[in-house]
Design an enzyme around this catalytic site. Structure first.
Site, PDB file in Angstrom:
ATOM      1  N   ARG A   1       0.836  -1.213   0.000  1.00 15.69           N
ATOM      2  CA  ARG A   1       0.000   0.000   0.000  1.00 15.69           C
ATOM      3  C   ARG A   1       0.862   1.250   0.000  1.00 15.69           C
ATOM      4  O   ARG A   1       0.460   2.293  -0.511  1.00 15.69           O
ATOM      5  CB  ARG A   1      -0.959  -0.002   1.196  1.00 15.69           C
ATOM      6  CG  ARG A   1      -1.731   1.323   1.335  1.00 15.69           C
ATOM      7  CD  ARG A   1      -3.048   1.240   2.114  1.00 15.69           C
ATOM      8  NE  ARG A   1      -3.017   0.393   3.271  1.00 15.69           N
ATOM      9  CZ  ARG A   1      -2.405   0.690   4.442  1.00 15.69           C
ATOM     10  NH1 ARG A   1      -1.772   1.838   4.588  1.00 15.69           N
ATOM     11  NH2 ARG A   1      -2.435  -0.160   5.431  1.00 15.69           N
TER      12      ARG A   1
ATOM     13  N   TYR B   1     -11.776  19.470 -15.612  1.00 14.66           N
ATOM     14  CA  TYR B   1     -12.330  18.126 -15.837  1.00 14.66           C
ATOM     15  C   TYR B   1     -13.558  17.913 -14.936  1.00 14.66           C
ATOM     16  O   TYR B   1     -13.591  18.380 -13.800  1.00 14.66           O
ATOM     17  CB  TYR B   1     -11.227  17.102 -15.532  1.00 14.66           C
ATOM     18  CG  TYR B   1     -11.688  15.676 -15.608  1.00 14.66           C
ATOM     19  CD1 TYR B   1     -11.924  15.072 -16.837  1.00 14.66           C
ATOM     20  CD2 TYR B   1     -11.899  14.935 -14.455  1.00 14.66           C
ATOM     21  CE1 TYR B   1     -12.353  13.766 -16.907  1.00 14.66           C
ATOM     22  CE2 TYR B   1     -12.331  13.619 -14.518  1.00 14.66           C
ATOM     23  CZ  TYR B   1     -12.559  13.037 -15.745  1.00 14.66           C
ATOM     24  OH  TYR B   1     -12.989  11.747 -15.813  1.00 14.66           O
TER      25      TYR B   1
ATOM     26  N   ASP C   1      -3.055  20.530 -13.911  1.00 17.24           N
ATOM     27  CA  ASP C   1      -3.413  19.244 -14.524  1.00 17.24           C
ATOM     28  C   ASP C   1      -2.856  19.251 -15.952  1.00 17.24           C
ATOM     29  O   ASP C   1      -3.311  20.016 -16.798  1.00 17.24           O
ATOM     30  CB  ASP C   1      -4.941  19.084 -14.516  1.00 17.24           C
ATOM     31  CG  ASP C   1      -5.385  17.715 -15.065  1.00 17.24           C
ATOM     32  OD1 ASP C   1      -4.655  17.129 -15.891  1.00 17.24           O
ATOM     33  OD2 ASP C   1      -6.475  17.258 -14.685  1.00 17.24           O
TER      34      ASP C   1
ATOM     35  N   LYS D   1      -4.842   8.411 -19.591  1.00 17.40           N
ATOM     36  CA  LYS D   1      -5.026   8.987 -20.922  1.00 17.40           C
ATOM     37  C   LYS D   1      -3.737   8.858 -21.730  1.00 17.40           C
ATOM     38  O   LYS D   1      -3.332   7.764 -22.065  1.00 17.40           O
ATOM     39  CB  LYS D   1      -5.491  10.447 -20.791  1.00 17.40           C
ATOM     40  CG  LYS D   1      -6.630  10.647 -19.777  1.00 17.40           C
ATOM     41  CD  LYS D   1      -7.948  10.061 -20.220  1.00 17.40           C
ATOM     42  CE  LYS D   1      -9.012  10.087 -19.133  1.00 17.40           C
ATOM     43  NZ  LYS D   1      -9.208  11.350 -18.444  1.00 17.40           N
TER      44      LYS D   1
HETATM   45  C1  LIG Z   1      -9.633  11.692 -17.235  1.00 17.84           C
HETATM   46  C2  LIG Z   1      -9.129  12.943 -16.605  1.00 17.84           C
HETATM   47  C3  LIG Z   1      -9.001  13.044 -15.199  1.00 17.84           C
HETATM   48  C4  LIG Z   1      -9.392  11.921 -14.277  1.00 17.84           C
HETATM   49  O1  LIG Z   1      -8.583  10.814 -14.419  1.00 17.84           O
HETATM   50  P1  LIG Z   1      -9.047   9.293 -14.078  1.00 17.84           P
HETATM   51  O2  LIG Z   1      -7.821   8.520 -14.329  1.00 17.84           O
HETATM   52  O3  LIG Z   1     -10.195   8.965 -14.964  1.00 17.84           O
HETATM   53  O4  LIG Z   1      -9.465   9.311 -12.635  1.00 17.84           O
HETATM   54  C5  LIG Z   1      -8.491  14.222 -14.689  1.00 17.84           C
HETATM   55  N1  LIG Z   1      -8.169  15.271 -15.485  1.00 17.84           N
HETATM   56  C6  LIG Z   1      -8.295  15.210 -16.821  1.00 17.84           C
HETATM   57  C7  LIG Z   1      -7.920  16.397 -17.651  1.00 17.84           C
HETATM   58  C8  LIG Z   1      -8.781  14.059 -17.428  1.00 17.84           C
HETATM   59  O5  LIG Z   1      -8.932  14.018 -18.765  1.00 17.84           O
END
Ligand SMILES: *Cc1c(COP(=O)(O)O)cnc(C)c1O
Length: 401
Positions: free
Chosen positions: A67, A120, A192, A217
């Protein structure tokens, strides 16, 4: 004589594409394996109690319990750390785990976070629902209203949280400018970087303190593993890691391996996706059935100059476009596409399309989407690595009804 390559740290700092391949993969692996092994063992055993204690206290490096840390996961964190030019990195089960553990660590009741309305969807829920529940003061500005963001920063804040380019209308925020202003107020700046990737944009070099990713992504790139990562200032990353090892949103070693493997081709994929998105954006802008194209690489994008400055690698693989007509036009168009998944994802090797009205912004009413500047006939188009001639041919035949 050793058969292993020299430790990456002994070599001159490589360019991003080299780092994506080699970065973080040093160290002696099991039986001299050249590839990072997937270590699924939950625990790590010690016969010497002094050694056990020193590792547990962090005095000597090593692993105790899955963990907290794991060797495969550590390699993934190290690769991202090197690509983002960060002092430290830690990982999470998902992008949202990274974002929520970061925000809930940095923000105490009564403190203020400033962000924009276009983050997001999941992040927006943290701002609109969960952070206010613990008494965090949230100010969300209109993304294109620079003066409003500056006023909000000047009002005092603990955290400035930015995302650029935004989802789905590809708005651009000037990271360096807002980071500087927020630092003048003693704030922590979080960006982000999911849409841009470190190949196109390095927020830490632009002045941010922390960068977060949904590794699900572009970093992973194959839509087969969930993951999140936080990189930046060592003290801040450590404070978020201390929470994550207790709250337990740990990245699984199998997912870490898939993300690591995906990242070896990150530069190749992103370069192709940048090219595909630019080519598709230019093509669609001329199309009679398309009312508007949103892509920061187009010269008439309102913040093209900022994008050019802060995204030296390229403008990213995601664009969106507005069809003429009503939502029925989208309903006819999308099923006709042959080279695209219709799905809630982006950044994969396959092209992925989604209308915000059923995807990223499904929970909002048409009026709320309109207030965010999201037309009902918008389509988000995340380019894969296909040959762009096939993508354009596909769009042509799907628009031609
Ligand atoms: C998909 C996404 C998230 C969230 O990520 P997960 O892996 O689905 O929890 C956060 N920020 C952006 C810009 C995203 O495209």
């Amino acid at each position: 004589m050793s058969h292993s390559p020299p430790a990456p740290d002994d070599r001159p700092a490589p360019h991003a594409a080299t780092q994506a391949v080699w970065g973080g993969e040093g160290g002696t692996h099991w039986e001299r394996a050249t590839q990072v092994p997937v270590v699924k063992s939950v625990s790590f055993g010690y016969d010497d109690l002094d050694e056990w204690r020193d590792v547990a206290l962090g005095v000597t490096p090593g692993h105790i319990y899955g963990r907290n840390t794991n060797p495969t996961v550590r390699c993934f964190e190290e690769k991202v750390r090197l690509l983002e030019g960060a002092a430290a990195a830690t990982s999470f089960a998902t992008g949202m785990a990274a974002i929520s553990d970061t925000l809930f660590t940095l923000l105490q009741p009564g403190e203020r976070v400033v962000s924009v309305v276009d983050t997001y969807g999941g992040t927006n829920r943290l701002f609109s629902e969960f952070l206010p529940q613990i008494g965090v003061d949230v100010t969300l500005c209109q993304t294109e209203d620079e003066a409003a963001i500056e006023r909000a920063i000047d009002g005092g804040l603990r955290v400035l949280y930015l995302e650029s380019p935004t989802n789905p209308t590809c708005k651009i925020l000037d990271i360096a400018q807002f980071a500087q202003r927020a630092h003048d107020r003693g704030a922590i700046v979080v960006v982000d970087n999911t849409f841009a990737t470190p190949i196109n944009q390095r927020p830490l070099a632009l002045g941010a303190d922390l960068v977060v990713h949904s590794a699900t992504k572009f970093l992973g790139g194959h839509a087969d593993a969930l993951g999140g990562v936080l990189a930046g200032d060592a003290k801040l990353v450590q404070s978020v890691f201390r929470r994550r090892e207790i709250t337990g949103a740990t990245l699984h070693p199998e997912a870490a391996y898939l993300l690591l493997r995906g990242m070896k081709t990150l530069a190749l994929r992103v370069e192709r996706q940048n090219f595909n998105a630019m080519t598709v954006a230019r093509h669609l802008r001329q199309h009679a059935r398309v009312a508007r194209v949103f892509y920061p690489g187009l010269e008439d994008h309102p913040n093209h100059d900022v994008a050019k400055r802060q995204m030296p690698g390229g403008f990213g693989g995601v664009l969106s476009f507005q069809l003429h007509g009503e939502f029925d036009a989208v309903k006819r168009f999308l099923p006709r596409l042959r080279w695209a998944h219709r799905a809630a994802n982006l950044g994969a090797v396959e092209t992925v399309v989604a209308p915000p009205a059923t995807g990223s912004h499904v929970e909002l009413t048409a009026e709320q989407r309109a207030a965010l500047g999201i037309p009902e006939t918008l389509v988000r188009y995340s380019c894969g690595i296909e040959d762009v001639r096939d993508l354009i041919g596909d769009l042509e035949q799907a628009l031609d009804d």
